[in-house]
Design a protein around this motif. Structure first.
Motif, short mmCIF file in Angstrom:
data_model
loop_
_atom_site.label_atom_id
_atom_site.label_comp_id
_atom_site.label_asym_id
_atom_site.label_seq_id
_atom_site.Cartn_x
_atom_site.Cartn_y
_atom_site.Cartn_z
N ILE B 61 0.87 -1.15 0.01
CA ILE B 61 0.05 -0.15 -0.11
C ILE B 61 0.93 1.10 -0.05
N ARG B 62 0.38 2.16 -0.98
CA ARG B 62 1.17 3.47 -0.79
C ARG B 62 0.00 4.68 -0.57
N VAL B 63 0.19 5.31 0.44
CA VAL B 63 -0.76 6.36 0.66
C VAL B 63 -0.06 7.75 0.79
N LEU B 64 -0.36 8.68 0.15
CA LEU B 64 0.54 9.96 -0.26
C LEU B 64 2.02 9.69 -0.35
N GLY B 65 2.35 8.22 -0.87
CA GLY B 65 3.71 8.03 -1.11
C GLY B 65 4.28 7.29 -0.29
N LYS B 66 3.49 6.95 0.84
CA LYS B 66 4.18 6.42 2.12
C LYS B 66 3.50 4.97 2.37
N ASP B 67 4.27 4.23 2.89
CA ASP B 67 3.54 2.92 3.56
C ASP B 67 2.87 3.37 4.70
N PRO B 68 1.55 2.99 4.90
CA PRO B 68 0.90 3.52 6.01
C PRO B 68 1.38 2.97 7.42
N ARG B 69 1.98 1.81 7.29
CA ARG B 69 2.67 1.14 8.74
C ARG B 69 3.68 1.99 9.01
N LEU B 70 4.51 2.56 8.00
CA LEU B 70 5.57 3.38 8.52
C LEU B 70 5.41 4.83 8.28
N GLY B 71 4.39 5.34 7.88
CA GLY B 71 4.27 6.57 7.78
C GLY B 71 3.88 7.38 9.22
N GLY B 72 3.23 6.58 10.04
CA GLY B 72 3.04 7.06 11.41
C GLY B 72 2.22 8.30 11.48
N PRO B 73 2.25 9.14 12.78
CA PRO B 73 1.26 10.24 12.99
C PRO B 73 1.39 11.20 11.74
N GLU B 74 2.64 11.52 11.11
CA GLU B 74 2.91 12.56 10.23
C GLU B 74 2.04 12.27 8.97
N LEU B 75 1.94 11.04 8.61
CA LEU B 75 1.10 10.70 7.30
C LEU B 75 -0.37 11.03 7.62
N ARG B 76 -0.69 10.36 8.92
CA ARG B 76 -2.23 10.42 9.31
C ARG B 76 -2.70 11.66 9.52
N ARG B 77 -1.78 12.82 9.98
CA ARG B 77 -2.22 14.01 9.92
C ARG B 77 -2.65 14.75 8.68
N ARG B 78 -2.36 14.10 7.51
CA ARG B 78 -2.50 14.73 6.26
C ARG B 78 -3.76 14.00 5.87
N ILE B 79 -4.42 13.07 6.43
CA ILE B 79 -5.51 12.32 6.02
C ILE B 79 -6.71 12.54 6.88
N GLY B 80 -7.99 12.78 6.31
CA GLY B 80 -8.88 12.90 7.19
C GLY B 80 -10.05 11.67 6.97
N TYR B 81 -10.33 11.21 7.94
CA TYR B 81 -11.01 9.81 7.86
C TYR B 81 -12.37 9.71 8.59
N LEU B 82 -13.30 9.26 7.90
CA LEU B 82 -14.49 9.05 8.65
C LEU B 82 -14.89 7.40 8.55
N PRO B 83 -15.00 6.80 9.74
CA PRO B 83 -15.25 5.43 9.95
C PRO B 83 -16.67 5.05 9.46
N GLY B 84 -16.69 4.09 9.17
CA GLY B 84 -18.06 3.49 8.43
C GLY B 84 -19.21 3.64 9.77
N GLU B 85 -18.59 3.27 10.87
CA GLU B 85 -19.59 3.06 11.94
C GLU B 85 -18.89 4.09 12.83
N LEU B 86 -19.82 5.16 13.16
CA LEU B 86 -19.27 6.19 14.01
C LEU B 86 -19.70 6.07 15.52
N PHE B 87 -18.89 5.73 16.47
CA PHE B 87 -19.52 5.91 17.83
C PHE B 87 -18.77 7.01 18.63
N LEU B 88 -19.73 7.87 19.05
CA LEU B 88 -19.32 9.09 20.08
C LEU B 88 -20.22 8.93 21.20
N GLU B 89 -19.69 8.58 22.27
CA GLU B 89 -20.34 8.14 23.49
C GLU B 89 -20.15 9.14 24.36
#
Lengths: 266, 327
Positions: B61-89
């Protein structure tokens, strides 16, 4: 925007109601039990009654020294009601920290943000630690305040040592809950593990004190490590405190390692 | 960077059950990519792999040029994610919850959260656990969009939203695309992604069975046509329409001197308009192309022996697809 320790802050501040409720419970128990010492624990009648009880029972309840102020505080507050309340609070927080959060589906979204899994576990363990310390500090302060009026005669350094062990014991059960929850991803397993450490520790202590043949059970009891030498009366066994705190830290490390290596929310 | 996301031979096993059997696709940077497929096809699993929430069994897998396994927090800061089931309790207000997510994601422009909440009609001062499903979903969307990430990964983003808010969401997606953001979204029905997506991938039973551009689907898609006319016999009208290229399934009905015809049209519209120009029309309806039908054709396309003949468009066939989707 980066705030320092965002996960710690959320875990700590979002549960302030629960922290406050447990603090009120502990304060209530302390204020209820200790002022009764002059009329119950210290009286000759009470000693007669304790002597009349089967010695096995006295030992199981740690009531053998109840006729002294420190013994009374040790047995009723640190050894029984305080221990119970602290354990329940700590186990509940520990089980919710990772396992509960994963089970409710919220951990997934947190991990999708700019955090590492180790950071999630460590910051939440810190929030557990701080809450436990706050409760232990509260008990320390209240006992200090009541020391004079309730004629307990507890030396401050012994009380401090007892509070450290009191916190360490609660922390160990909470860390066990956090660890089992983090390894399994289930809150229930966390609760079960935390409760097992607390309850078995208490039972092993109670049973182990009954006969020399069963003394080996005491070595398995965190409760006995902490309270075996009655720290309120005799001062803390600092090595035991080291074990309680050290094992807790180890359990958190295991939790961080386990969560880092597995799939979340499946 | 040409691709915001690419996967190669992505497989995922849960225990002994393999959920993804070699998923290959790539999402061009700056495009809107829709992944559709029935429930259980592996959409959510694929998305979770992109965010390193679960780890693939094999593949790349490459996400924004990086392997998500190695991209770490820096990579995930560049992504916005909405999970399929959202739990906010939590017993916190939406505002406080968003402040928390802001602290662990990329930088959020001042006023951005309120602007998004306003657009979606979300009250940020209510406690999250008291929110309806639709309002929780809005909160999830704000959380995904607020830091204007390079890549948005949205799992069933419109579920629970009422039609007006869905329109607003589609506008947000188009704007994000104009700003150069990449959007990867999923749905179990095409109609939800066809309005915004440039490209659609169809995932089924853990495999990508087709990747098509939406415009390509549109061209190959079937429109439904219905009109009424005066001063012409049913027979002549039928013959006139039948001669137009791409027309099929002609049905004619005559009553009181008015003929009503219905048919399907595949391909260009111009020849049809020419033919209709000679008639005295009383009514004319030419429907939006039904991409769903084109896609259902694909579900049953070659390489999938289980769902019958490739070109069948009848309703019984559709039903068989829906049955599979319900599994």
């Amino acid at each position: 925007m980066s705030t320092t320790l965002p996960l710690f802050r959320r875990a700590f501040f979002d549960t302030w109601r629960s922290t406050l409720a447990w603090a009120a419970g502990l304060a209530g128990a302390t204020l209820l039990y200790l002022p009764l010492y002059p009329s119950i624990g210290g009286s000759a009648q009470m000693q007669d009654m304790i002597d009349a009880l089967p010695p096995e029972m006295t030992k199981a309840l740690n009531y053998d020294q109840i006729a002294t102020g420190p013994g009374y505080t040790q047995a009723t507050l640190f050894g029984l009601i305080g221990f119970l309340l602290m354990t329940i609070a700590s186990v509940g927080w520990g089980a919710a920290a990772v396992g509960g959060d994963e089970e409710s589906g919220q951990l997934e979204l947190t991990l999708a943000h700019g955090v590492t899994r180790v950071q999630v576990v460590v910051e939440r363990a810190m929030a557990l630690l701080v809450r436990v310390l706050l409760l232990a500090a509260l008990v320390f302060v209240l006992v200090r305040l009541l020391n004079e009026s309730a004629r307990l005669g507890i030396r401050p350094e012994n009380l401090f040592g007892a509070a450290v062990l009191f916190a360490g014991l609660a922390l160990l059960t909470g860390a066990a809950a956090l660890c089992a929850g983090a390894v399994s991803g289930r809150r229930t397993y966390g609760l079960a593990a935390g409760a097992a450490v607390g309850v078995l520790g208490y039972v092993f202590n109670a049973v182990g004190r009954q006969s020399p043949d069963l003394e080996w059970l005491l070595r398995l009891s965190p409760y006995h490590w902490a309270y075996g030498n009655a720290p309120v009366a005799n001062g803390a066994d600092w090595a035991a405190a080291g074990w309680l705190w050290g094992i807790s830290a180890g359990l958190v490390a295991v939790a961080a390692f386990a969560v880092s290596r597995r799939d979340v929310g499946t | 960077m040409a691709h915001a996301i690419s996967t190669r031979s992505l497989t995922k096993k849960f225990g002994r059950r393999e959920v993804l059997h070699g998923v290959d696709f790539s999402v061009e940077a700056g495009s809107v990519f829709g992944m559709i497929g029935p429930n259980g096809a592996g959409k959510t699993t694929t998305m979770r792999c992109l965010l390193d929430i679960i780890r693939p069994t094999s593949g790349e897998i490459r996400v924004l040029g990086k392997d998500p396994r190695l991209g770490g927090p820096e990579l995930r800061r560049r992504i916005g994610y909405l999970p399929g089931e959202l739990f906010l309790e939590g017993r916190v207000t939406g505002r406080k919850l968003l402040a928390h997510y802001e602290a662990i994601s990329g930088p959020v422009a001042p006023g951005r959260i309120d602007a998004l909440a306003d657009r979606l009609g979300l009250d940020l001062d209510r406690h999250t656990r008291k929110l309806s499903k639709g309002n929780k979903q809005k909160l999830g969307l704000v959380q995904a969009f607020m830091h204007d990430p390079e890549l948005l990964v949205l799992d069933e983003p419109t579920s629970g939203l009422d039609p007006l808010v869905q329109q607003e969401f589609h506008a947000m997606v188009r704007e994000a695309r104009q700003q150069g953001q990449t959007i990867f979204l999923s749905s179990h029905v095409l109609s939800e992604v066809q309005q915004t997506a440039d490209t659609v991938a169809i995932l089924r039973d853990g495999r990508i069975i087709a990747v098509e551009s939406v415009s390509g689907l549109r061209e190959g898609a079937v429109r439904h046509l219905r009109f009424s006319a005066n001063g012409i016999t049913a027979h002549d009208a039928g013959a006139l329409l039948g001669a137009v290229p791409g027309v099929g399934h002609v049905e004619v009905l005559e009553s009181n001197g008015t003929v009503t015809l219905s048919a399907t049209l595949e391909g260009a519209i111009q020849p049809l308009v020419k033919a209709l120009g000679t008639l005295q029309l009383r009514d004319l309806v030419l429907e939006e192309p039904d991409l769903e039908e084109s896609v259902l054709q694909m579900y049953s396309g070659p390489g999938d022996a289980s769902s019958g003949e490739a070109n069948s468009r009848d309703s019984s066939h559709k039903n068989s697809i829906h049955r599979q989707a319900a599994k």
